[in-house]
Design an enzyme around this catalytic site. Structure first.
Site, PDB file in Angstrom:
ATOM      1  N   SER A 190       0.863  -1.177   0.000  1.00 50.08           N
ATOM      2  CA  SER A 190       0.000   0.000   0.000  1.00 50.08           C
ATOM      3  C   SER A 190       0.893   1.218   0.000  1.00 50.08           C
ATOM      4  CB  SER A 190      -0.909   0.003   1.228  1.00 50.08           C
ATOM      5  OG  SER A 190      -1.789   1.122   1.209  1.00 50.08           O
TER       6      SER A 190
ATOM      7  N   ARG B  48      -0.102  -4.071  -6.936  1.00 49.31           N
ATOM      8  CA  ARG B  48      -1.333  -4.682  -6.415  1.00 49.31           C
ATOM      9  C   ARG B  48      -2.530  -3.958  -6.991  1.00 49.31           C
ATOM     10  NH1 ARG B  48      -5.038  -7.664  -5.105  1.00 49.31           N
ATOM     11  NH2 ARG B  48      -5.394  -8.561  -3.051  1.00 49.31           N
TER      12      ARG B  48
ATOM     13  N   THR C 124      -7.192   1.609   4.386  1.00 48.61           N
ATOM     14  CA  THR C 124      -6.728   0.790   5.504  1.00 48.61           C
ATOM     15  C   THR C 124      -7.585   1.009   6.742  1.00 48.61           C
ATOM     16  OG1 THR C 124      -4.462   0.866   4.642  1.00 48.61           O
ATOM     17  CG2 THR C 124      -4.742   0.215   6.939  1.00 48.61           C
TER      18      THR C 124
ATOM     19  N   CYS D 225       0.014  -6.746 -17.163  1.00 55.91           N
ATOM     20  CA  CYS D 225       0.671  -7.454 -16.058  1.00 55.91           C
ATOM     21  C   CYS D 225       1.948  -6.714 -15.658  1.00 55.91           C
ATOM     22  CB  CYS D 225       1.004  -8.891 -16.459  1.00 55.91           C
ATOM     23  SG  CYS D 225       1.979  -9.761 -15.204  1.00 55.91           S
TER      24      CYS D 225
ATOM     25  N   CYS E 205       4.678 -14.090 -10.820  1.00 57.28           N
ATOM     26  CA  CYS E 205       3.441 -13.440 -10.366  1.00 57.28           C
ATOM     27  C   CYS E 205       3.598 -12.779  -9.003  1.00 57.28           C
ATOM     28  CB  CYS E 205       2.320 -14.479 -10.316  1.00 57.28           C
ATOM     29  SG  CYS E 205       0.737 -13.819  -9.732  1.00 57.28           S
TER      30      CYS E 205
ATOM     31  N   CYS F 114      -1.003  -9.531  -7.826  1.00 52.16           N
ATOM     32  CA  CYS F 114      -1.716  -8.252  -7.860  1.00 52.16           C
ATOM     33  C   CYS F 114      -3.169  -8.413  -8.267  1.00 52.16           C
ATOM     34  CB  CYS F 114      -1.006  -7.270  -8.785  1.00 52.16           C
ATOM     35  SG  CYS F 114      -1.207  -7.599 -10.552  1.00 52.16           S
TER      36      CYS F 114
ATOM     37  N   CYS G 157      -4.685  -9.306 -13.797  1.00 50.41           N
ATOM     38  CA  CYS G 157      -5.065 -10.121 -14.958  1.00 50.41           C
ATOM     39  C   CYS G 157      -6.485 -10.643 -14.827  1.00 50.41           C
ATOM     40  CB  CYS G 157      -4.083 -11.276 -15.138  1.00 50.41           C
ATOM     41  SG  CYS G 157      -3.924 -12.363 -13.711  1.00 50.41           S
TER      42      CYS G 157
END
Length: 556
Positions: free
Chosen positions: A115, A364, A400, A500, A525, A528, A531
């Protein structure tokens, strides 16, 4: 170790060759190839290719061990940990004994957390009024708040007035992964059973259709879908209540939306992809507590997005910077990663970075739909909390604190039910639709990275610490292996190789004959989920890999 890309793809070729040799033993997906035999086989995951039709699985013990708990929580992020902590706080206060189990796919708590992050501390302070005495890692109060609109050469300052949602007075710049790790320690000290490295792979149901719990993923499966000698079934965790706190676009939450029709009365969720780097900079340029946001360049007027640059006070001249691109963009040639790299060369940004060193990278997906996109949160046997249903406050650019608050409220409601004497089980357009055909769009020529301010993709992924067991079925599964080439490549020029942020998807030449095939570099990968969101054919289904695999973020 990262999987090499196209010209270094010998393991992928060997796997493909082995699959051709073993085709007589792989009848499970034969019907998928009857009409398109030229399409190379990509997906071997058992969620697509059932094992009960595969002779290689005959005689394998498929029995699973089961554990019983009062509450099972999926995901050890801010929401899941807040729920677990609040449940145990209430249990201690009222002298009740409840078993709370929390499973997390990352090898360490906080290792998959990414974040900005500028934290509104209201939810955190509700959990820990004495957080300062406990030593929580909130080290950087906001001291300066800046906002600007970028053109290609200039920055137009915009005042942030008191009362506006983006005003950060009283907030803290944090490394959220470190805060989550600290919360994990607090949860364990309260008696929460925390299990990192265990990925919840399946929702379990009672005969009446209510949620019974979850099962963790099986381990010891070869890349071609066959069992290894080390194969072990996952663990079943049964609970009176199961809380799903998977974060944005959770793969179990997707199943629950469909089964219980939870999105019937809300707008479609919309998403962005956030890319982030950590840098050590020249101490003379370091302004601890400064928060800086921009919109505008390098994105065009049809593309939503913006940037952040935060100066942390962690004992060294550390900054966190990132770029967000709305996943409703239309041009299939757009690369969020390259837009991020290009943004760093803006005259108002580059001087801060010159002479510095990039030390971390990650990405992300995040929710951007807002209040109108929040689904029904409860269903028989369970509920959704945090960023999974989408509690991000978009005008504030923060989620958050709302994730934490949703966990707290869920815990209080659940605790009242658990301690009741007679508890019984009760039975717009999406982002993927927004891409235009490639023929209607202009390819984007991105500048070559200079290796000092901007960087190539693979060196960036290396900084994320991403690692997966190589010999397991790809967890990026396809519902139809022919669609990437026959539709995505032919109509959209293969946008998965650009959206990606980790180089997972590549279109490479066929080993024989003309044409291309999709190569999935699953080891790259970073989890995130972009995709799964942006695929224009909605053919990609992200499922969990073996527990512990994925990025190894350190305070991201």
């Amino acid at each position: 170790m990262l999987l090499p890309l196209a010209k270094l793809s010998c393991p992928a070729y060997q796997c493909f060759h082995a699959l051709k040799i073993k085709k007589d033993y792989l009848p499970l997906c034969a019907t998928r190839w009857s009409s398109t035999s030229v399409v190379p086989r990509i997906t071997t995951h058992y969620t697509v290719c059932p094992r009960d039709k595969d002779k290689r699985w005959e005689g394998v013990n498929m029995e699973r061990f089961a554990e019983e708990a009062d509450v099972v929580i999926v995901g050890a992020g801010p929401a899941g940990l807040s729920a677990a902590i609040r449940l145990k706080q209430l249990a201690t206060k009222q002298e009740k004994d409840i078993r709370v189990c929390l499973v997390e796919k990352a090898a360490q708590i906080g290792a998959h957390t990414l974040s900005g992050a500028c934290l509104d501390p209201c939810g955190f302070e509700e959990l820990f009024p004495d957080w300062k005495e406990k030593g929580a890692p909130l080290n950087t109060p906001v001291t300066e708040d800046r906002f600007g609109i970028l053109t290609e050469k200039y920055r137009i300052p915009v005042p942030i007035l008191p009362g506006l949602p983006m005003n950060n007075h009283g907030n803290y710049i944090v490394r959220l992964g470190h805060l989550v790790s600290w919360m994990g320690e607090q949860a364990e000290s309260l008696g929460v059973e925390v299990y990192p490295g265990y990925a919840a792979a399946e929702v379990l149901f009672h005969e009446d259709g209510s949620v019974k719990g979850v099962a963790t993923n099986d381990v010891g499966i070869q890349k071609d879908g066959a069992p290894k000698t080390t194969f072990e079934r996952g663990l079943e965790l049964h609970a009176k209540v199961t809380i799903f706190a998977e974060g944005c676009h959770g793969h179990l939450a997707k199943q629950l939306y469909k089964k219980f029709d939870l999105r019937a009365n809300c707008e479609p969720q919309t998403y962005g992809i956030g890319l982030k780097e950590l840098w050590l900079i020249d101490e003379k340029k370091w302004k601890p507590g400064r928060v800086d946001h921009t919109v505008g360049w390098p994105l065009d007027r049809h593309t939503y997005g913006g940037s952040f640059l935060y100066h942390l006070n962690e004992g060294e001249p550390l900054i966190a910077l990132g770029f967000v691109v709305g996943l409703d963009y239309q041009n299939p040639y757009l690369s969020p990663f390259r837009e991020f790299q290009r943004w760093k060369h803006h005259p108002s940004i580059q001087p801060t970075l010159e002479g510095g060193k990039r030390i971390a990278y990650g990405a992300r997906a995040l929710n951007e739909g807002g209040l109108q996109s929040i689904p029904k949160l409860t269903f028989p046997g369970g509920l959704l909390i945090g960023c999974s249903p989408g509690f991000m406050n978009v005008p504030k650019i923060k989620g958050t604190h709302t994730a934490m608050k949703s966990g707290i409220l869920a815990a209080e409601s659940i605790f009242n039910q658990l301690t009741s004497e007679n508890l019984q089980s009760k039975t717009t357009g999406s982002d993927s639709d927004q891409l235009k055909p490639a023929k209607d769009c202009t390819p984007i020529e991105y500048p070559k990275p200079d290796g000092q301010i901007s960087f190539d993709l693979l060196s960036s992924v290396a900084l994320s610490g991403t690692n997966h067991e190589h010999d397991q079925p790809a967890h990026l599964t396809l519902k139809d292996d022919s669609i990437p080439v026959n539709r995505n490549l032919s109509i959209y020029d293969g946008p998965e190789q650009r959206f990606c942020p980790a180089g997972v998807y590549e279109f490479v030449p066929l080993e024989q004959g003309d044409g291309f095939r999709l190569q999935i570099n699953a080891q790259n990968c970073v989890h995130c989920k972009t995709c799964d969101i942006k695929d224009p054919s909605q053919n990609i289904n992200w499922v969990v890999p073996e527990g512990g695999g994925g990025p190894a973020y350190n305070g991201m």
